[in-house]
Scaffold this motif. Structure first.
Motif: not given
Length: 422
Positions: A208-221, A227-230, A242-252
């Motif tokens: 939402t803010a800052g100089d970076d478009w992505l914050r990969p550490s948040l996506c990874e967590d 996955r743990l919840l699954s 939810l796990a499927a949705l995040l896997e698909f989005q993370a793939s990009r």
């Protein structure tokens, strides 16, 4: 052992970077000792202060995350020792916690030995309002600032700050256990837990803010927690959705930024850079969701279905936009919101053209929740540009650029505005 002594500025940058990455784990680990998330956050901040004092003088440790955790845990143990009401707990432990790991909890076939997941379920306790649960977990687990959370919720910063303070106070006064609950209690908290994980991922996926478009550490967590919840709840379709949705989005992820870190829109992405392993994981998770669904699919299963349509298309032009528009219509009926309607308008524009989509968007212009939402004028600008109404489109892109707090996104929107003026 530490590395060679860095400059004061470099050391401070290292402290801030490491703390941003490690604070959720530190807070979760310390909460296990003090059983109070508010106190745990304060002790994590104390560890940050210690690092700011020592690292510029002594050098950055070889394992800075472990150093911060050790300091925070030592302070937690000191606090426990000073409090008489923790005497019984210390007697049970019977050893010096500053030198040994916390005792193992009783094993249970349903238990997950993961303090971060315990922290999510603790902060999503029903004694808190839905808004407070999400805000507090984003603050403690996601490491988001109050302004970032306010942006995610589309509410004033003061409102979020009050929610967080009251939530921590409530958890402390109600003496809420630090645990992953079982049975009905787990089911009662699941919706909030899923929402929290999704919001954490979204903040990493498009900051939402800052100089970076992505914050990969948040996506990874977020992805790791999904996955743990699954694994924990194999019969819950929405968990798999939810796990499927995040896997698909993370793939990009690799295709979403250019050489200079600039955003690359979906239609311009090189799909050969999409991670096919994550796509395969998404397909498998979606299959599990569909196999366990009874009756109408839930919101996360529907969103995963939308993401799957994109994943199955080898080019933007081959995307089944009509199927996506249909899925968005089902999602709007199941979980109505202005943001869902805005996304549905985008799908309709691709399936049926920009004119009917603009009609949908124009019904949203007076929605209070979207008043400062930069994607509303961004989408409207795109539709106007496609209709040849370039002057109006330029104004919309400029308005969107003024609303966003992300520098990379602002540059992209201003470029779109310039294109409308050429």
């Amino acid at each position: 052992m530490t590395t060679s002594q860095p400059s004061r500025t470099d050391a401070r940058t290292s402290v801030e970077t490491v703390f941003r990455l490690e604070s959720p784990r530190i807070i979760a680990g310390v909460t296990r000792v003090v059983r109070d998330v508010g106190i745990a956050e304060e002790l994590a901040q104390d560890a940050l202060v210690a690092a700011l004092e020592q690292w510029p003088r002594d050098g950055v440790p070889d394992n800075p995350g472990a150093w911060l955790m050790a300091i925070a845990r030592r302070k937690a143990v000191d606090l426990v020792r000073r409090r008489e009401n923790y005497a019984r707990k210390l007697a049970e432990i019977g050893r010096d916690l500053s030198e040994t790991a916390p005792p193992e909890e009783p094993s249970d076939p349903e238990d997950i030995d993961d303090d971060l997941l315990r922290l999510v379920f603790t902060t999503c306790h029903p004694v808190l309002s839905a808004e407070a649960r999400t805000a507090l977990t984003l603050r403690l687990l996601g490491g988001l600032t109050t302004p970032e959370i306010a942006r995610a919720f589309l509410v004033p910063e003061a409102t979020v700050a009050q929610r967080i303070v009251r939530a921590k106070r409530t958890l402390a006064t109600k003496n809420i256990a630090f645990e992953v609950p079982y049975g009905p209690d787990r089911e009662a908290r699941l919706g909030s837990v899923l929402d929290v994980i999704y919001l954490i991922f979204n903040e990493g996926y498009a900051a939402t803010a800052g100089d970076d478009w992505l914050r990969p550490s948040l996506c990874e967590d977020a992805l790791r927690l999904a996955r743990l919840l699954s694994a924990l709840m194999p019969k819950e379709p929405e968990v798999h959705g939810l796990a499927a949705l995040l896997e698909f989005q993370a793939s990009r992820t690799a295709a979403r930024t250019g050489p200079r870190g600039e955003p690359v829109l979906l239609k311009d992405q090189n799909r050969s850079r999409w991670n096919r392993m994550l796509v395969a994981r998404g397909i498998k998770a979606l299959s599990r969701a569909e196999a366990t669904t009874v009756g109408a699919p839930g919101p996360y299963v529907l969103q995963a279905g939308i993401a799957a349509c994109h994943a199955h298309a080898y080019s933007y032009e081959e995307t089944d936009w009509r199927a996506i528009a249909t899925l968005y219509a089902l999602l709007a009926a199941r979980a109505p919101s202005p943001v869902v309607e805005l996304n549905r308008a985008v799908a309709v524009s691709m399936a049926d053209g920009p004119a009917p989509a603009l009609e949908i968007v124009d019904t949203l212009t007076d929605e209070p929740a979207l008043h400062d939402y930069h994607l509303l004028p961004s989408v409207r600008g795109d539709l106007l540009a496609r209709l040849g109404r370039t002057t109006e489109a330029r104004a919309e892109f400029e308005r969107a650029a003024a609303l966003t707090r992300n520098e990379r996104e602002r540059e992209l929107l201003l470029e779109r505005a310039r294109e409308c003026g050429s």
